[in-house]
Design an enzyme around this catalytic site. Structure first.
Site, PDB file in Angstrom:
ATOM      1  N   HIS A 100       0.851  -1.202   0.000  1.00 11.30           N
ATOM      2  CA  HIS A 100       0.000   0.000   0.000  1.00 11.30           C
ATOM      3  C   HIS A 100       0.876   1.238   0.000  1.00 11.30           C
ATOM      4  CE1 HIS A 100       0.640  -1.397   4.135  1.00 11.30           C
ATOM      5  NE2 HIS A 100       0.700  -0.123   4.486  1.00 11.30           N
ATOM      6  N   HIS A 102       0.787   5.176   1.211  1.00  4.66           N
ATOM      7  CA  HIS A 102       0.084   6.158   2.029  1.00  4.66           C
ATOM      8  C   HIS A 102       0.191   7.505   1.313  1.00  4.66           C
ATOM      9  CE1 HIS A 102       0.396   3.884   6.025  1.00  4.66           C
ATOM     10  NE2 HIS A 102       1.322   3.264   5.323  1.00  4.66           N
TER      11      HIS A 102
END
Ligand code: 5GP
Ligand code: ZN
Length: 133
Positions: A100, A102
């Site tokens: 992922h 951010h």
């Protein structure tokens, strides 16, 4: 989809999320314990644990989505800048083993503290509706 992966479950819609953006490959949603207002996570829907395990074609698509979503968030929130963070491995602070990015909105002079705060679910829901693309 990996069985015990919380982000796979979010991508599959089995766990709800405060969605900001979605297409065939990618999902973006607000972090439930944000560093800052508008803190968003961008994931590929297919499972890969980290940057090294993700395939090149997915990564190439993913970073272009990160750019598009960050530009949208910046315009909507009127923040002055943003940080892109991407942690790999426990030693680097990775807590969820599904790659992922951010996106952390920043305002001039705000304190640089990448610390999770307890998210207010009602406020996150309203913010996701405001930011949804
Ligand atoms: P990492 O430290 O692995 O780079 O970041 C994981 C992030 O995922 C953390 O900032 C944490 O707050 C967030 N997170 C963990 N579980 C959930 C969840 O179920 N939903 C959402 N939206 N974010 C989560
Ligand atoms: Zn996963």
């Amino acid at each position: 989809m990996k069985n015990d992966c919380i982000f796979c479950a979010i991508a599959a819609g089995e766990i709800p999320s405060f969605k900001v953006y979605e297409d065939d490959l990618v999902l973006a949603y607000l972090d439930i314990n944000p560093f800052a207002k508008g803190h968003t996570l961008v994931i590929p829907k297919g499972h890969a644990a980290n940057l090294i395990e993700a395939d090149d074609a997915t990564l190439a698509e993913l970073i272009v989505r990160v750019k598009k979503i960050a530009a949208h968030i910046k315009a909507k929130l009127g923040c002055d800048g943003f940080n892109i963070l991407q942690n790999n491995g426990e030693a680097a602070g990775q807590t969820v083993r599904h790659i992922h990015f951010h996106i952390v909105p920043r305002w001039s002079g705000d304190p640089l503290a990448f610390e999770n705060s307890k998210g207010d679910m009602k406020a996150l829901e309203a913010l996701a509706a405001e930011l949804r693309m």
